[in-house]
Design an enzyme around this catalytic site. Structure first.
Site, PDB file in Angstrom:
ATOM      1  N   ASP A 179      22.091 -22.486  32.504  1.00 40.66           N
ATOM      2  CA  ASP A 179      23.448 -22.786  32.985  1.00 40.66           C
ATOM      3  C   ASP A 179      23.413 -23.188  34.465  1.00 40.66           C
ATOM      4  OD1 ASP A 179      22.538 -20.174  33.013  1.00 40.66           O
ATOM      5  OD2 ASP A 179      24.508 -19.253  32.862  1.00 40.66           O
TER       6      ASP A 179
ATOM      7  N   ASP B 193      17.182 -31.014  25.103  1.00 43.97           N
ATOM      8  CA  ASP B 193      18.057 -32.007  24.477  1.00 43.97           C
ATOM      9  C   ASP B 193      19.336 -32.160  25.302  1.00 43.97           C
ATOM     10  OD1 ASP B 193      19.178 -33.746  22.710  1.00 43.97           O
ATOM     11  OD2 ASP B 193      19.282 -32.377  21.008  1.00 43.97           O
TER      12      ASP B 193
ATOM     13  N   TYR C 140      26.744 -16.490   0.900  1.00 45.53           N
ATOM     14  CA  TYR C 140      28.162 -16.330   0.522  1.00 45.53           C
ATOM     15  C   TYR C 140      28.976 -17.586   0.856  1.00 45.53           C
ATOM     16  CZ  TYR C 140      27.167 -11.330   0.019  1.00 45.53           C
ATOM     17  OH  TYR C 140      26.660 -10.129  -0.363  1.00 45.53           O
TER      18      TYR C 140
END
Ligand code: ATP
Length: 347
Positions: free
Chosen positions: A216, A240, A140
């Site tokens: 984290d 990365d 879409y």
């Protein structure tokens, strides 16, 4: 037989830093036969491609590829410019992305109270699958219902071989510790598989200690207590991001080298500085070439010329320790070529 090396400078500061890496390889007397590869975004402006369609075929018979950097958004969209890089990693099954992060003597660390070698880790990033698979699509397009799906793809085989490589690497190091980076509290399929495989592989290495850490928490600990890390193993995306952070805590992008390895040597492996093409400083002759020079040393080590690899590493260490000749990223005024010359002098 000389090593067949594809020198692939690419874009931006790539050619500037690769010139210095080649200069050092020649000065150390490495037995290399260089072939210059002139694919980059300038080619895109001419033929609409950043590399020929059969670029993997053209590269497959080299022993190794020494890459500068790819990308210049003025000439070509970034996702097209980096295609050859991702294509080589996948096409040559370079499943190990090796990124050492060492705080050398003479280098200013942005973290408080860190002494030389307080940071001495090697990050091993999965390089062929995970979050960077080109699977998915857009639906879409251009409507308010637009949807984008990007598939995270983890195989048992791909996960196991990278984790095994990390444990093997840990065995060769003093501290013999692996930290496996995960996010299995939120990524309940891919990272749960990752954790399971890690637990299984670890059983084969009773001489290696290991721990698991959420990504984290790892980001926080890279800054707060980087000395706790020895070998770090992580997925493509996590690696990365964490390795850019690792590059900064060891003094900047100018030092961070990397290798993309096909350990069996069935296909060529690729060696490159972690930094990008740095368009902001390209063409000014002020890029720091040390990451490219250290990548060239990693290349020699992988190919089997450990003696010359060590000679380059020692020359770089003595250059950093003395810190007389520095490019502007280290607060100096030296030009790129002066760094190469200084390393050559020390060899
Ligand atoms: P990419 O997405 O390809 O990594 P980028 O623009 O995000 O590209 P870099 O090209 O690595 O990242 O540049 C980030 C910053 O670091 C820039 O300000 C750049 O000038 C600096 N930099 C990168 N490499 C070097 C280098 N070898 N010497 C000096 N400064 C560098």
């Amino acid at each position: 037989m000389p090593y067949k090396i594809a020198l692939y400078p690419g874009d931006g500061i790539g050619p500037e830093v690769i010139t210095e890496a080649k200069k050092v390889l020649e000065a150390v007397g490495a037995d290399c036969n260089f072939t210059h590869i002139d694919w980059n975004t300038t080619l895109y402006a001419k033929i609409g491609k950043c590399a020929p369609d059969d670029y993997l075929d053209k590269l497959k018979n080299f022993d190794a590829i020494l890459l500068g950097a790819l990308g210049n958004s003025h000439n070509a969209p970034d996702h097209i410019a980096v295609q050859p890089l991702l294509g080589m990693r996948r096409g040559f099954d370079q499943y190990v992305n090796l990124r050492p992060a060492v705080l050398y003597e003479g280098v200013e660390c942005p973290l408080k109270n860190k002494k030389p070698y307080d940071i001495d880790m090697i990050v091993i990033r999965e390089n062929t699958e995970g979050e960077y698979t080109p699977l998915g699509g857009r639906h879409y397009i251009g409507t308010p219902y637009e949807a984008a799906i990007q598939v995270n793809y983890f195989t048992r085989m791909g996960t196991e071989r990278i984790i095994r490589y990390a444990f093997e690497t840990a065995r060769t190091r003093n501290r013999k510790h692996v930290t496996s980076i995960t996010k299995s509290n939120a990524l309940i399929h891919s990272m749960v598989l990752w954790d399971e495989v890690c637990r299984e592989v670890a059983k084969d290495y009773p001489d290696v200690t290991w721990s698991s850490m959420l990504v984290d928490a790892a980001a926080m600990n890279f800054v707060r207590q980087p000395e706790i890390f020895d070998v770090v193993v992580c997925s493509n995306l996590f690696g990365d991001i964490l390795t850019d952070l690792a590059a900064v805590i060891i003094g900047g992008m100018g030092f961070a080298a990397s290798a993309n390895l096909k350990p069996s040597k069935k296909y060529p492996s690729m060696f490159e500085p972690i930094h990008g093409s740095a368009p902001d400083i390209a063409g000014k002759g002020i890029a720091n070439p040390l990451a490219a020079i250290m990548s060239a040393a990693m290349m020699l080590e992988f190919l089997g010329d450990e003696k010359n690899a060590m000679r380059i590493k020692h020359a770089v260490q003595s250059h950093l320790k003395e810190s007389k000749v520095k490019t502007p990223d280290r607060g100096g005024t030296a030009r790129t070529w002066e760094i190469g010359d200084d390393i050559v002098k020390r060899l």
